[in-house]
Scaffold this active site. Structure first.
Site, mmCIF file in Angstrom:
data_model
loop_
_atom_site.group_PDB
_atom_site.id
_atom_site.type_symbol
_atom_site.label_atom_id
_atom_site.label_comp_id
_atom_site.label_asym_id
_atom_site.label_seq_id
_atom_site.Cartn_x
_atom_site.Cartn_y
_atom_site.Cartn_z
ATOM 1 C CG ASP A 1 -2.040 -1.028 1.093
ATOM 2 O OD1 ASP A 1 -2.204 -1.588 -0.009
ATOM 3 O OD2 ASP A 1 -2.747 -1.289 2.093
ATOM 4 C CD GLU B 1 -11.201 -0.453 -0.303
ATOM 5 O OE1 GLU B 1 -12.102 0.372 -0.031
ATOM 6 O OE2 GLU B 1 -10.110 -0.108 -0.788
#
Lengths: 443, 253
Positions: free
Chosen positions: B11, B130
């Site tokens: 990330d 998500e």
């Protein structure tokens, strides 16, 4: 006192153009300046003594120095450079050694909600410093589901807790009054947040109280950080008749709003004489341990299964701080109206100081989120702020319109706007000065 | 059965590799390039790069990082974050990525999935989801790095995404992400069983057992991991070895 009127439509022409741009409310500085390191402006008020907060109160605001750096950033700098944290921790150990109970009785009080910061405070005092904390909680106005779950997680991580929940009707009335008089929906909560722990210390004869971080980490005068102890003026008062709640004096509350002395017990400050007699000491744990909210979050997840909220809070990007109370969204919306600083400004400023985001990121977040209307709980909050005759036979008569509606709330908002901050342009409110207007500056 | 892939997830925020918990409280870890090379050399099958604040800030600046990575890392790279158009996808693929992962923009305009898939092939179109549990056996899809609700049911959205042309799904459990408590096996299994394309399970790996569980019980085709590698809790080689010992079909080095 007079009936509280339905808020009149303000004269918006005063906000058009520049002719009134110097006019300020609340004693705010007329020139708006932003800290060159974080995103806070010189309009940010310092913590106030809420017991003397009335309509006419003037605010003291955060100090920006000659280099344009705010006190909170200066303190963050000090935290990283000059403070000897080993020495501070030794002082914490000494303090704990002096108070640690040998009989297994409680030896300190830790107030909090079970959010990340209070979780860290009580848990580390118990597990690392061998203390026997009693945790005390002043309930939120209306719990969020995740706030309640995290509160439970705190207790189940190994703490006893006394949850104080004030009379719901009185709490609603005081909150409504604080909204109408001060545009401050969080005030009723703050009374307990500041005074519950010292009062519990008196009641249970546990003279040591630990709050978490010092408010000066966010902008109170930097001199406040030189002491580990909390200023008494926040939670004591000699003379009850001089106390105001929701901007209304205690005698008026009793005379006009049907409030009884019993109803006020949870809100009233501690008696300073008793505090002195029982030698109650209120310390900031953040004076002794280098406070980092993000680390507290990691700690609370690790040791208590703490959950971030399932969605970002309106007005900001974050999901991990100040998430217990459904009225909180409105608290920051009102600071946005009054001081031009919404929740994203506060969150981003803190994360910039901690080194978790850059100023550029902070500015982008403020621009995107800061003054967003808190839609998600709005209907529920307006019901909460309504004072119908059936539930408030006496108090409801003191309001020209006991019912709180969105229109009422937005009219109030306009009454609390300061011409030096807001301009009415093309049919909408715009900030005269925003952090994203500024040329990119790096200190 | 094809090999179960081990996929370190990087990330990214600005120039930095970062890590959060529940995709929140993002912590700067260091230079993503160093981590990428380390994982490549340790035998990772693929890498996922996510510019996790691209949507939040309305920016997209991974192409430089990807260009550098493509010089030194010779395994498939999936890149996500802030891809809002076919042009954005082309730009990222030209920088050296093999696949693009799209979440926020796909929810906002599902036709984008079809456009990217038609233009670059469904193998290059990874739908990133998500997921947050909202009830037993029920999950909602989130956007903006787990910050915004969409009201979309994850299973239904996965099925629709595949119909639109997604060739793979990167499925992240927001509830488990960064917690090291194990994958949301139930979630992975339900999505896996609902769609014919490969599923990359993401979020929650804290031990080798979690890896085995999500493969065996969750029917994952690939496993993404971050915390366990970034914080050097267990080396990548050891995860592969343990998977082999458990009889899983991972690539032998």
């Amino acid at each position: 006192m007079e009936k509280i009127p339905y808020p009149a439509q303000i004269d918006r022409s005063r906000f058009e153009g520049d002719s009134h741009a110097q006019e300020t409310k609340y004693g705010l500085p007329s020139e708006v300046r932003f800290c060159v390191r974080c995103v806070i402006s010189n309009q940010r008020p310092n913590s106030a003594v809420e017991y003397s907060h009335v309509k006419e109160s003037k605010k003291k605001t955060i100090n920006l120095d000659d280099e344009g750096v705010c006190d909170a950033c200066r303190f963050a700098e000090k935290k990283k450079s000059t403070i000897d944290w080993d020495e501070r921790e030794r002082r914490l150990r000494d303090l704990c050694d002096q108070h640690r109970s040998r009989t297994g009785e409680y030896d300190c009080i830790v107030p909090g909600s079970g959010g990340k910061d209070s979780f860290f405070a009580s848990h580390i005092l118990r597990t690392k410093y061998g203390m026997h904390p009693l945790t005390v909680t002043w309930a939120p106005h209306i719990y969020t589901e995740w706030g309640w779950k995290n509160f439970q997680g705190w207790i189940h991580a190994g703490h006893d807790n006394l949850l104080t929940t004030p009379n719901g009707r009185v709490h609603r009335l005081l909150t409504r009054l604080a909204v109408d008089n001060l545009f401050h929906p969080f005030q009723a909560f703050m009374f307990g947040q500041k005074s519950l722990a010292p009062k519990m210390a008196l009641l249970h004869k546990i003279p040591l109280v630990f709050f978490g971080e010092n408010e000066a980490e966010y902008g109170n005068p930097i001199s406040d950080t030189e002491s580990a102890k909390r200023d008494w003026s926040y939670f004591t008062a000699q003379d009850q008749s001089k106390v105001s709640l929701g901007g209304v004096s205690v005698p008026d509350l009793k005379r006009r709003f049907g409030v009884e002395q019993q109803d006020l017990i949870p809100y009233l400050p501690a008696d300073p004489n008793q505090i002195e007699e029982q030698k109650v000491e209120v310390h900031y744990l953040g004076f002794y341990l280098k406070w980092h909210p993000q680390s507290c979050y990691y700690y609370a997840v690790e040791h208590g299964g703490f959950q971030a909220s399932p969605e970002r809070t309106p007005g900001t990007y974050s999901k991990y701080n100040s998430i217990d109370d459904r009225i909180d969204d409105f608290h920051y919306y009102t600071t946005g109206v009054k001081f031009g600083l919404g929740r994203a400004s506060y969150d981003a400023a803190q994360e910039i100081r901690s080194g978790d985001i850059t100023r550029e990121e902070g500015v982008a977040l403020v621009k995107r989120f800061d003054h967003e209307f808190p839609e998600r709980f709005a209907d529920e909050i307006f019901r909460y702020l309504s004072i119908p005759e059936s539930e408030f036979p006496e108090a409801s008569r003191m309001f020209e319109q006991p019912n709180m509606t969105r229109e009422y709330f937005m009219r109030l908002a306009d009454q609390f706007r300061s011409p030096h901050l807001w301009t009415w342009e093309g049919g909408q409110w715009k900030l005269r000065h925003a952090v994203w207007h500024e040329a990119h500056r790096v200190a | 059965m094809s090999n179960l892939r081990i996929i370190p997830r990087l990330d990214i925020k600005g120039p930095n590799l970062i890590k959060g918990v529940h995709l929140e409280g993002l912590r700067v870890m260091g230079d993503p390039q160093e981590y990428a090379v380390r994982y490549y050399e340790a035998g990772a099958d693929e890498l996922v790069y996510m510019d996790i604040v691209a949507s939040l800030y309305g920016r997209n600046n991974l192409s430089d990082i990807i260009r550098h990575a493509a010089d030194r890392v010779f395994i498939p790279i999936t890149v996500g974050g802030g891809i809002r158009s076919v042009d954005d996808a082309r730009h990222i693929l030209r920088s050296g990525a093999d696949k693009v992962a799209i979440n926020t923009a796909a929810v906002a305009r599902p036709a984008l999935v079809t456009e990217v898939s038609r233009r670059f092939g469904s193998q290059a179109m990874v739908l990133s989801i998500e997921a947050k549990q909202i009830a037993s056996g029920k999950w909602e899809a989130y956007t903006d790095n787990g910050r915004e609700r969409t009201g979309l049911d994850v299973i239904e959205w996965a099925i629709k995404g595949v119909e639109l042309g997604a060739g793979e799904i990167l499925l992240t459990s927001v509830d488990r992400e960064g917690t090291r408590k194990g994958f949301d096996v139930d979630l992975v299994r339900q999505v896996s069983d609902a769609v014919p394309v490969p599923i990359i399970a993401s979020g929650g790996m804290g031990s080798v057992d979690h890896f085995v569980q999500v493969a065996v019980q969750g029917h994952a085709d690939a496993v993404s991991m971050a915390d366990i590698l970034h914080y050097k809790r267990i080396p990548l080689g050891q995860i592969r070895e343990a998977a082999l010992n458990a009889g899983l079909s991972v690539r032998e080095l």
